[in-house]
Scaffold this motif. Structure first.
Motif, short mmCIF file in Angstrom:
data_model
loop_
_atom_site.label_atom_id
_atom_site.label_comp_id
_atom_site.label_asym_id
_atom_site.label_seq_id
_atom_site.Cartn_x
_atom_site.Cartn_y
_atom_site.Cartn_z
N LYS A 266 0.84 -1.21 0.00
CA LYS A 266 0.00 0.00 0.00
C LYS A 266 0.87 1.25 0.00
N ILE A 267 1.95 1.22 0.80
CA ILE A 267 2.87 2.36 0.87
C ILE A 267 3.52 2.59 -0.48
N ALA A 268 3.92 1.54 -1.14
CA ALA A 268 4.53 1.65 -2.48
C ALA A 268 3.56 2.28 -3.47
N LYS A 269 2.28 1.90 -3.40
CA LYS A 269 1.26 2.47 -4.29
C LYS A 269 1.06 3.96 -4.02
N MET A 270 1.35 4.40 -2.78
CA MET A 270 1.23 5.82 -2.44
C MET A 270 2.39 6.64 -3.01
N GLY A 271 3.40 5.96 -3.54
CA GLY A 271 4.50 6.67 -4.17
C GLY A 271 5.77 6.77 -3.34
N PHE A 272 5.80 6.12 -2.19
CA PHE A 272 7.02 6.13 -1.38
C PHE A 272 8.02 5.15 -1.97
N LYS A 273 9.27 5.59 -2.05
CA LYS A 273 10.34 4.77 -2.62
C LYS A 273 11.46 4.63 -1.61
N SER A 274 12.34 3.72 -1.89
CA SER A 274 13.56 3.55 -1.07
C SER A 274 13.23 3.52 0.43
N ILE A 275 12.35 2.63 0.82
CA ILE A 275 12.00 2.52 2.23
C ILE A 275 13.20 1.99 2.99
N LYS A 276 13.79 2.86 3.81
CA LYS A 276 14.98 2.50 4.59
C LYS A 276 14.60 1.75 5.86
N VAL A 277 13.48 2.17 6.49
CA VAL A 277 13.03 1.57 7.74
C VAL A 277 11.53 1.36 7.64
N PHE A 278 11.08 0.20 8.05
CA PHE A 278 9.65 -0.10 8.23
C PHE A 278 9.56 -0.75 9.59
N GLN A 279 8.82 -0.14 10.50
CA GLN A 279 8.76 -0.68 11.86
C GLN A 279 7.43 -0.36 12.52
N THR A 280 7.16 -1.09 13.58
CA THR A 280 6.02 -0.79 14.43
C THR A 280 6.50 0.19 15.49
N SER A 281 5.77 1.28 15.62
CA SER A 281 6.12 2.31 16.59
C SER A 281 4.86 2.64 17.38
N GLY A 282 4.78 2.11 18.60
CA GLY A 282 3.55 2.30 19.38
C GLY A 282 2.39 1.62 18.70
N SER A 283 1.36 2.40 18.37
CA SER A 283 0.19 1.85 17.69
C SER A 283 0.19 2.17 16.20
N CYS A 284 1.38 2.39 15.64
CA CYS A 284 1.52 2.79 14.24
C CYS A 284 2.50 1.90 13.50
N TYR A 285 2.38 1.93 12.17
CA TYR A 285 3.47 1.50 11.32
C TYR A 285 4.22 2.79 10.97
N GLU A 286 5.53 2.74 11.03
CA GLU A 286 6.35 3.92 10.76
C GLU A 286 7.37 3.58 9.68
N ILE A 287 7.57 4.52 8.76
CA ILE A 287 8.60 4.32 7.74
C ILE A 287 9.51 5.54 7.67
N TYR A 288 10.71 5.29 7.19
CA TYR A 288 11.63 6.33 6.74
C TYR A 288 11.87 6.00 5.28
#
Length: 93
Positions: A45-67
């Motif tokens: 889903k994140i890739a379809k939103m146009g985010f590229k080169s995901i360096k970090v994908f993690q769970t942060s509290g009650s969220c998914y977090e990316i860099y």
């Protein structure tokens, strides 16, 4: 006396500036993790939103977090609702 006051004020400002709450992730959902999207589905889903080169994908509290790099080529730190995939907070450099 003046130096003591300055030190006290500086300490108070530092405490407020560097408090753990200042670095806490937002609240993204109250749903249990059993209701969350799988990491693979969320990454798609994140890739379809146009985010590229995901360096970090993690769970942060009650969220998914990316860099990652956004569609405009800028660095982004993004928090997503893990149930709906909606962006909750987007910090762009």
């Amino acid at each position: 006396m003046k130096n003591r006051l300055l030190i006290s004020v500086a300490a108070a400002i530092a405490k407020m500036t560097f408090s753990p709450a200042a670095f806490a992730s937002p609240v993204c959902t109250a749903q249990p993790q059993s209701k969350w999207m799988s990491p693979a589905k969320m990454k798609a889903k994140i890739a379809k939103m146009g985010f590229k080169s995901i360096k970090v994908f993690q769970t942060s509290g009650s969220c998914y977090e990316i860099y990652a790099i956004n569609k405009d080529g800028r660095r982004a730190e993004v928090y997503f609702n893990p149930v709906t995939g909606a962006v909750v907070q987007n910090n762009i450099d």
